[in-house]
Design a protein around this motif. Structure first.
Motif, PDB file in Angstrom:
ATOM      1  N   ALA A   2     -12.515  -8.823  -6.797  1.00 42.86           N
ATOM      2  CA  ALA A   2     -13.737  -8.180  -7.305  1.00 42.86           C
ATOM      3  C   ALA A   2     -14.186  -7.078  -6.357  1.00 42.86           C
ATOM      4  CB  ALA A   2     -14.826  -9.230  -7.490  1.00 42.86           C
ATOM      5  N   ILE A   3     -14.254  -7.388  -5.045  1.00 38.24           N
ATOM      6  CA  ILE A   3     -14.693  -6.394  -4.073  1.00 38.24           C
ATOM      7  C   ILE A   3     -13.707  -5.236  -3.996  1.00 38.24           C
ATOM      8  CG2 ILE A   3     -15.075  -6.005  -1.624  1.00 38.24           C
ATOM      9  CD1 ILE A   3     -17.339  -7.361  -2.735  1.00 38.24           C
ATOM     10  N   GLY A   4     -12.406  -5.560  -3.988  1.00 40.38           N
ATOM     11  CA  GLY A   4     -11.399  -4.507  -3.892  1.00 40.38           C
ATOM     12  C   GLY A   4     -11.474  -3.546  -5.060  1.00 40.38           C
ATOM     13  N   LEU A   5     -11.617  -4.085  -6.280  1.00 40.24           N
ATOM     14  CA  LEU A   5     -11.696  -3.197  -7.435  1.00 40.24           C
ATOM     15  C   LEU A   5     -12.960  -2.361  -7.416  1.00 40.24           C
ATOM     16  CD1 LEU A   5     -10.267  -5.021 -10.505  1.00 40.24           C
ATOM     17  CD2 LEU A   5      -9.554  -2.900  -9.505  1.00 40.24           C
ATOM     18  N   ALA A   6     -14.075  -2.958  -6.933  1.00 39.68           N
ATOM     19  CA  ALA A   6     -15.312  -2.179  -6.848  1.00 39.68           C
ATOM     20  C   ALA A   6     -15.134  -1.018  -5.878  1.00 39.68           C
ATOM     21  CB  ALA A   6     -16.461  -3.077  -6.409  1.00 39.68           C
ATOM     22  N   ILE A   7     -14.485  -1.277  -4.734  1.00 39.42           N
ATOM     23  CA  ILE A   7     -14.228  -0.206  -3.763  1.00 39.42           C
ATOM     24  C   ILE A   7     -13.340   0.867  -4.378  1.00 39.42           C
ATOM     25  CG2 ILE A   7     -13.083   0.313  -1.590  1.00 39.42           C
ATOM     26  CD1 ILE A   7     -14.051  -2.319  -0.531  1.00 39.42           C
ATOM     27  N   LEU A   8     -12.306   0.433  -5.116  1.00 42.03           N
ATOM     28  CA  LEU A   8     -11.393   1.407  -5.713  1.00 42.03           C
ATOM     29  C   LEU A   8     -12.099   2.257  -6.769  1.00 42.03           C
ATOM     30  CD1 LEU A   8      -8.079  -0.554  -6.071  1.00 42.03           C
ATOM     31  CD2 LEU A   8      -8.874   0.903  -4.266  1.00 42.03           C
ATOM     32  N   LEU A   9     -12.976   1.622  -7.577  1.00 36.76           N
ATOM     33  CA  LEU A   9     -13.689   2.397  -8.596  1.00 36.76           C
ATOM     34  C   LEU A   9     -14.617   3.399  -7.943  1.00 36.76           C
ATOM     35  CD1 LEU A   9     -14.561  -0.183 -11.367  1.00 36.76           C
ATOM     36  CD2 LEU A   9     -12.869   1.606 -11.393  1.00 36.76           C
ATOM     37  N   SER A  10     -15.294   2.986  -6.862  1.00 39.01           N
ATOM     38  CA  SER A  10     -16.192   3.918  -6.189  1.00 39.01           C
ATOM     39  C   SER A  10     -15.401   5.029  -5.503  1.00 39.01           C
ATOM     40  CB  SER A  10     -17.095   3.132  -5.252  1.00 39.01           C
ATOM     41  OG  SER A  10     -17.040   3.605  -3.979  1.00 39.01           O
ATOM     42  N   LEU A  11     -14.229   4.705  -4.990  1.00 37.92           N
ATOM     43  CA  LEU A  11     -13.344   5.725  -4.414  1.00 37.92           C
ATOM     44  C   LEU A  11     -12.914   6.718  -5.489  1.00 37.92           C
ATOM     45  CD1 LEU A  11     -11.705   6.360  -1.771  1.00 37.92           C
ATOM     46  CD2 LEU A  11      -9.830   5.165  -2.824  1.00 37.92           C
ATOM     47  N   TYR A  12     -12.601   6.177  -6.676  1.00 38.12           N
ATOM     48  CA  TYR A  12     -12.148   7.048  -7.758  1.00 38.12           C
ATOM     49  C   TYR A  12     -13.258   7.991  -8.206  1.00 38.12           C
ATOM     50  CZ  TYR A  12     -10.046   8.441 -12.148  1.00 38.12           C
ATOM     51  OH  TYR A  12      -9.534   9.173 -13.168  1.00 38.12           O
ATOM     52  N   SER A  13     -14.497   7.473  -8.212  1.00 39.22           N
ATOM     53  CA  SER A  13     -15.575   8.334  -8.694  1.00 39.22           C
ATOM     54  C   SER A  13     -15.929   9.393  -7.661  1.00 39.22           C
ATOM     55  CB  SER A  13     -16.795   7.503  -9.057  1.00 39.22           C
ATOM     56  OG  SER A  13     -17.287   6.876  -7.921  1.00 39.22           O
ATOM     57  N   THR A  14     -15.683   9.160  -6.365  1.00 39.33           N
ATOM     58  CA  THR A  14     -16.000  10.194  -5.384  1.00 39.33           C
ATOM     59  C   THR A  14     -14.810  11.118  -5.139  1.00 39.33           C
ATOM     60  OG1 THR A  14     -15.427   8.679  -3.614  1.00 39.33           O
ATOM     61  CG2 THR A  14     -17.736   8.856  -4.169  1.00 39.33           C
ATOM     62  N   GLN A  15     -13.574  10.595  -5.106  1.00 41.52           N
ATOM     63  CA  GLN A  15     -12.426  11.416  -4.748  1.00 41.52           C
ATOM     64  C   GLN A  15     -11.624  11.886  -5.946  1.00 41.52           C
ATOM     65  OE1 GLN A  15     -10.881  11.570  -1.369  1.00 41.52           O
ATOM     66  NE2 GLN A  15     -12.620  10.649  -0.343  1.00 41.52           N
ATOM     67  N   GLY A  16     -11.750  11.207  -7.083  1.00 39.49           N
ATOM     68  CA  GLY A  16     -10.970  11.594  -8.252  1.00 39.49           C
ATOM     69  C   GLY A  16      -9.565  11.050  -8.237  1.00 39.49           C
ATOM     70  N   THR A  17      -9.218  10.236  -7.250  1.00 35.69           N
ATOM     71  CA  THR A  17      -7.882   9.638  -7.195  1.00 35.69           C
ATOM     72  C   THR A  17      -7.984   8.332  -6.430  1.00 35.69           C
ATOM     73  OG1 THR A  17      -5.638   9.908  -6.389  1.00 35.69           O
ATOM     74  CG2 THR A  17      -7.354  10.965  -5.127  1.00 35.69           C
ATOM     75  N   ILE A  18      -6.981   7.442  -6.623  1.00 37.00           N
ATOM     76  CA  ILE A  18      -6.973   6.234  -5.796  1.00 37.00           C
ATOM     77  C   ILE A  18      -5.688   6.148  -5.002  1.00 37.00           C
ATOM     78  CG2 ILE A  18      -8.551   4.865  -7.180  1.00 37.00           C
ATOM     79  CD1 ILE A  18      -6.063   3.495  -8.313  1.00 37.00           C
ATOM     80  N   SER A  19      -5.041   7.294  -4.777  1.00 37.72           N
ATOM     81  CA  SER A  19      -3.861   7.285  -3.924  1.00 37.72           C
ATOM     82  C   SER A  19      -4.279   6.985  -2.493  1.00 37.72           C
ATOM     83  CB  SER A  19      -3.177   8.634  -3.999  1.00 37.72           C
ATOM     84  OG  SER A  19      -2.245   8.739  -2.961  1.00 37.72           O
ATOM     85  N   LEU A  20      -3.533   6.113  -1.843  1.00 35.63           N
ATOM     86  CA  LEU A  20      -3.916   5.733  -0.486  1.00 35.63           C
ATOM     87  C   LEU A  20      -3.696   6.865   0.502  1.00 35.63           C
ATOM     88  CD1 LEU A  20      -2.670   2.076  -0.262  1.00 35.63           C
ATOM     89  CD2 LEU A  20      -4.985   2.897  -0.383  1.00 35.63           C
ATOM     90  N   ASP A  21      -2.872   7.866   0.134  1.00 34.21           N
ATOM     91  CA  ASP A  21      -2.712   9.020   1.010  1.00 34.21           C
ATOM     92  C   ASP A  21      -3.943   9.902   0.997  1.00 34.21           C
ATOM     93  OD1 ASP A  21      -0.290   8.175   1.693  1.00 34.21           O
ATOM     94  OD2 ASP A  21       0.837   9.538   0.405  1.00 34.21           O
ATOM     95  N   ALA A  22      -4.658   9.917  -0.131  1.00 33.95           N
ATOM     96  CA  ALA A  22      -5.809  10.802  -0.247  1.00 33.95           C
ATOM     97  C   ALA A  22      -7.050  10.220   0.401  1.00 33.95           C
ATOM     98  CB  ALA A  22      -6.082  11.101  -1.720  1.00 33.95           C
ATOM     99  N   ALA A  23      -7.100   8.901   0.534  1.00 42.49           N
ATOM    100  CA  ALA A  23      -8.305   8.276   1.078  1.00 42.49           C
ATOM    101  C   ALA A  23      -8.226   8.266   2.595  1.00 42.49           C
ATOM    102  CB  ALA A  23      -8.440   6.862   0.539  1.00 42.49           C
ATOM    103  N   ARG A  24      -8.829   9.272   3.215  1.00 40.24           N
ATOM    104  CA  ARG A  24      -8.767   9.359   4.673  1.00 40.24           C
ATOM    105  C   ARG A  24     -10.118   9.161   5.339  1.00 40.24           C
ATOM    106  NH1 ARG A  24      -4.118  11.822   6.409  1.00 40.24           N
ATOM    107  NH2 ARG A  24      -2.757  12.501   4.742  1.00 40.24           N
ATOM    108  N   GLU A  25     -11.192   9.222   4.559  1.00 37.72           N
ATOM    109  CA  GLU A  25     -12.514   9.161   5.176  1.00 37.72           C
ATOM    110  C   GLU A  25     -13.263   7.939   4.703  1.00 37.72           C
ATOM    111  OE1 GLU A  25     -14.199  12.674   3.785  1.00 37.72           O
ATOM    112  OE2 GLU A  25     -13.250  13.954   5.266  1.00 37.72           O
ATOM    113  N   LEU A  26     -14.087   7.392   5.590  1.00 42.01           N
ATOM    114  CA  LEU A  26     -14.935   6.289   5.183  1.00 42.01           C
ATOM    115  C   LEU A  26     -16.266   6.782   4.667  1.00 42.01           C
ATOM    116  CD1 LEU A  26     -14.332   3.537   7.832  1.00 42.01           C
ATOM    117  CD2 LEU A  26     -13.759   3.522   5.441  1.00 42.01           C
ATOM    118  N   ARG A  27     -16.677   8.010   5.028  1.00 43.77           N
ATOM    119  CA  ARG A  27     -17.925   8.560   4.494  1.00 43.77           C
ATOM    120  C   ARG A  27     -17.681  10.006   4.118  1.00 43.77           C
ATOM    121  NH1 ARG A  27     -22.331   8.212   8.798  1.00 43.77           N
ATOM    122  NH2 ARG A  27     -23.297   9.749   7.469  1.00 43.77           N
ATOM    123  N   ASN A  28     -18.444  10.473   3.140  1.00 44.60           N
ATOM    124  CA  ASN A  28     -18.209  11.853   2.712  1.00 44.60           C
ATOM    125  C   ASN A  28     -19.445  12.714   2.975  1.00 44.60           C
ATOM    126  OD1 ASN A  28     -19.605  10.374   0.951  1.00 44.60           O
ATOM    127  ND2 ASN A  28     -18.478  10.953  -0.874  1.00 44.60           N
TER     128      ASN A  28
END
Lengths: 100, 172
Positions: A74-100
């Motif tokens: 549940a927590i992992g999917l929530a993090i991924l959805l929030s990542l998708y809404s801020t970054q537009g992707t859920i590729s682990l290469d694209a996620a480099r920052e913890l805050r934007n």
């Protein structure tokens, strides 16, 4: 009745395949699924030990691990959805920052 | 013999999960693997755990993951979801294969399997252990699950202005 060591060996193989998946994939959802696979392999080891020793505590640990896996998904999917809404992707290469 | 079939199905499902190109296909293979693992639980006489595995994992967790896949599907179903294949991944694949061999060998030949297996516990003992010996752990687990659900709904909140205004009762 089957040998408990066979169940443990199945757990070892599943763990290895899950580990391989976490190495190979960039997609965060697939990595999450491979982690689930590794958790399940650990559960198989608990069940094998419970069968060998006749001790019910292995089952209790398995039930606890399954409940924690549900919370983790549940927590992992929530993090991924929030990542998708801020970054537009859920590729682990694209996620480099913890805050934007 | 039956166990060989079940474990072969589990391993085949796991390999399909790792090497299939689409996320949805990976998920279906993973559900197949979990079914096979539930079968292995059944063969270890852990009927209760097999039921929990099917009800909790296949019934709810995998459904939630499927929902998440659908919500983020626009980009992730093409190139990004293919496994990376280059020299480094080949080396890591060989390494993991060696690790599997070492693990299986070490597990099968461990001296703890030497003495006779004591047989499986019963579901009644399981219930007794959860609600008497592990009461505090069960309560803490409930609190953890509640906290996880609250945290998840906090993480996916939508802070766009139009939603905040609607929340405060503003007209269109």
């Amino acid at each position: 009745m089957i040998e408990p060591s066979w169940i443990a060996a199945l757990g070892a193989i599943l763990f290895g395949v899950g580990l391989l998946g976490t190495f190979y994939h960039k997609n965060a959802i697939v990595v999450l699924m491979c982690i689930e696979l590794m958790l399940n392999a650990a559960n198989l080891n608990f069940v094998a030990a419970a069968l060998h020793y006749g001790d019910v505590n292995g089952w209790v640990f398995t039930a606890i691990a399954i409940a924690i896996a549900a919370a983790e998904v549940a927590i992992g999917l929530a993090i991924l959805l929030s990542l998708y809404s801020t970054q537009g992707t859920i590729s682990l290469d694209a996620a480099r920052e913890l805050r934007n | 013999m039956l166990f060989v079939i079940v474990s072969g199905a589990a391993v085949a499902g796991a390999i399909g999960c790792v090497f299939s190109g689409r996320v949805a296909h990976s998920l279906l293979w993973l559900m197949f693997t979990f079914f096979a693992v539930a079968g292995a639980f059944l063969m270890a006489a852990a009927e209760m755990l097999a039921a929990i595995q099917i009800l909790v994992y296949l019934g709810s967790v995998m459904l939630v993951v499927q929902f998440g896949v659908m919500l983020t599907r626009r980009r992730i179903q093409d190139v990004e979801s293919l496994p990376t294949v280059n020299a480094l991944s080949a080396v890591s694949g060989i390494g993991v294969f060696a690790l599997i061999l070492i693990l299986v060998r070490a597990l099968m030949e461990h001296p703890m399997w030497g003495d006779e297996a004591a047989g499986s516990p019963t579901t009644l003992e399981f219930a007794d252990a959860i609600f008497n010996d592990w009461t505090m752990a069960t309560i803490i687990l409930g609190a953890l699950l509640a906290m996880a659900m609250v945290g998840a709904s906090y993480l996916v909140r939508d802070e766009r202005l139009i939603n905040l205004l609607w929340d405060m009762g503003a007209e269109e």
